[in-house]
Scaffold this active site. Structure first.
Site, mmCIF file in Angstrom:
data_model
loop_
_atom_site.group_PDB
_atom_site.id
_atom_site.type_symbol
_atom_site.label_atom_id
_atom_site.label_comp_id
_atom_site.label_asym_id
_atom_site.label_seq_id
_atom_site.Cartn_x
_atom_site.Cartn_y
_atom_site.Cartn_z
ATOM 1 N N ASP A 72 8.403 18.535 -28.016
ATOM 2 C CA ASP A 72 9.556 18.122 -29.188
ATOM 3 C C ASP A 72 10.755 18.828 -27.444
ATOM 4 O OD1 ASP A 72 8.301 21.734 -28.738
ATOM 5 O OD2 ASP A 72 9.706 21.592 -30.171
ATOM 6 N N ASP A 100 13.915 20.195 -20.256
ATOM 7 C CA ASP A 100 13.472 20.475 -21.532
ATOM 8 C C ASP A 100 13.047 19.492 -22.376
ATOM 9 O OD1 ASP A 100 12.318 23.128 -22.413
ATOM 10 O OD2 ASP A 100 14.604 23.142 -23.538
ATOM 11 N N GLU A 130 8.170 24.092 -30.037
ATOM 12 C CA GLU A 130 8.330 25.171 -29.134
ATOM 13 C C GLU A 130 9.757 25.507 -29.801
ATOM 14 O OE1 GLU A 130 9.570 27.506 -25.841
ATOM 15 O OE2 GLU A 130 10.743 25.594 -26.885
#
Length: 358
Positions: A72, A100, A130
């Site tokens: 995610d 990320d 997350e």
């Protein structure tokens, strides 16, 4: 719907999965594609729990390593689809998730497909949620439903680390510090007591606070204590009776939960303090034999991880864990998020060399 071609380069896979939006709570499409791509690989045993995909080798090796990455991202802000850019003569892929941490996931998917006979058994984990509350995290759910999948001698999180090894992580705490007053009409303020004005000493203590630098197993972690949000007020003509200052505390992994709690309450002695979120950190874990072999194989100089990551989950289970992935952590969540292509290739090369034994 596109498919994921795991024979593509890790760089091309990065572009592909970054162009598939997967903001937290909307990961299903990408999870479906990952599940479809790895389920056909005969050397992997594949499990799915919600939008978390687990794929395991079973070569009956003496040791097992978990390699994990979340799928995610934080919300998109005009930075999808990806594009190739040049910055100071270096080639980057620009776009949400490149740092990320979809570049790290792309490397993992590539290696999961190609490393059919690794020197250690590998449990690959690609998980959801997350970037939001810990109770929604795919690893939280998986640990409750399939705890045996976390059994390992060492773990690697593909969090961005500039292609270096970052050991452990700081702990993370959020607290609400409250002041209370008495409501009154603002034309007759002396009748009431202004809770916002009473919060001034809280801000003064934060301004005067000097965070510590603490060495833990050879790595120096920097702490931080900062106001991140203030809430107070009723109306434009009302003296407020409540003010809440939200404070974020990042603490070195040498502190446990009780020590972190005690420190924050000491700083705000005399105020109402409410702990609303707490995640302890993880010690570096670099004294484990597998960790030392890994660091030597990838040729990295270990550094501390200042932000909290899921290495802490593994550390809490007695599994030493480190962060190792492409991308500059300073650009995570940034609107100019971008990952150097050379770092993607270098991280793939480092992991491949260590896991294959040559």
């Amino acid at each position: 719907m596109p498919t994921l071609d795991l024979s593509a380069t890790s760089v091309d896979l990065t572009r592909t999965i970054c162009d598939i939006p997967s903001v937290s709570d909307d990961e299903t499409r990408l999870a479906d594609l990952i599940h479809e791509a790895v389920s056909v690989l005969p050397h992997l045993e594949v499990y799915r729990d919600g939008d978390t995909i687990v794929a395991r080798t079973n070569g009956r090796r003496a040791q097992r390593v978990v390699i994990a990455g979340h799928i995610d991202t934080v919300p998109i802000n005009g930075n999808v689809p990806t594009r190739d850019v040049q910055v100071d003569g270096e080639s980057y892929i620009w776009g949400r998730g490149t740092v990320d941490m979809k570049a790290g996931v792309a490397v993992q998917l590539k290696l999961a497909a190609e490393l059919t006979d690794p020197r250690v058994d590998i449990t690959w984990m690609w998980y959801d949620h997350e970037e939001v509350d810990a109770d929604l995290n795919g690893l939280t759910r998986l640990a409750a439903t399939r705890p045996e999948l976390f059994s390992a001698d060492f773990a690697i999180l593909g969090e961005p680390s500039n292609g270096q090894v970052e050991g452990g992580c700081n702990g993370n705490m959020r607290v609400i510090v409250r002041t209370r007053g008495v409501r009154a009409h603002s034309a007759r303020a002396w009748i009431g007591e202004n809770a916002i004005h009473s919060a001034a000493p809280i801000l003064a203590r934060l301004s005067e606070y000097r965070p510590r630098e603490i060495e833990v197993e050879g790595l120096v972690y920097r702490e931080g204590l900062n106001a991140v949000r203030i809430n107070g007020g009723v109306a434009g003509n009302v003296i407020p009776d409540l003010c809440e200052v939200e404070v974020n505390y990042r603490f070195a992994p040498s502190r446990d939960a009780a020590e972190a709690d005690r420190h924050v309450r000491d700083v705000f002695t005399g105020f109402d303090v409410d702990i609303v979120d707490l995640a302890v950190g993880a010690r570096p874990g670099l004294d484990a034999a597998l960790a030392q072999e890994f660091v030597a194989a990838v040729g990295a100089e270990p550094r501390p991880k200042y932000g909290w990551t899921d290495v802490a989950r593994f550390s809490a289970l007695g599994v030493p864990a480190v962060n190792y992935g492409p991308g500059d952590p300073h650009l995570a969540h940034h609107d100019e998020e971008r990952v150097p292509i050379a770092q993607i290739e270098a991280v793939e090369q480092g992991l491949r060399a260590w896991l294959s034994g040559h």
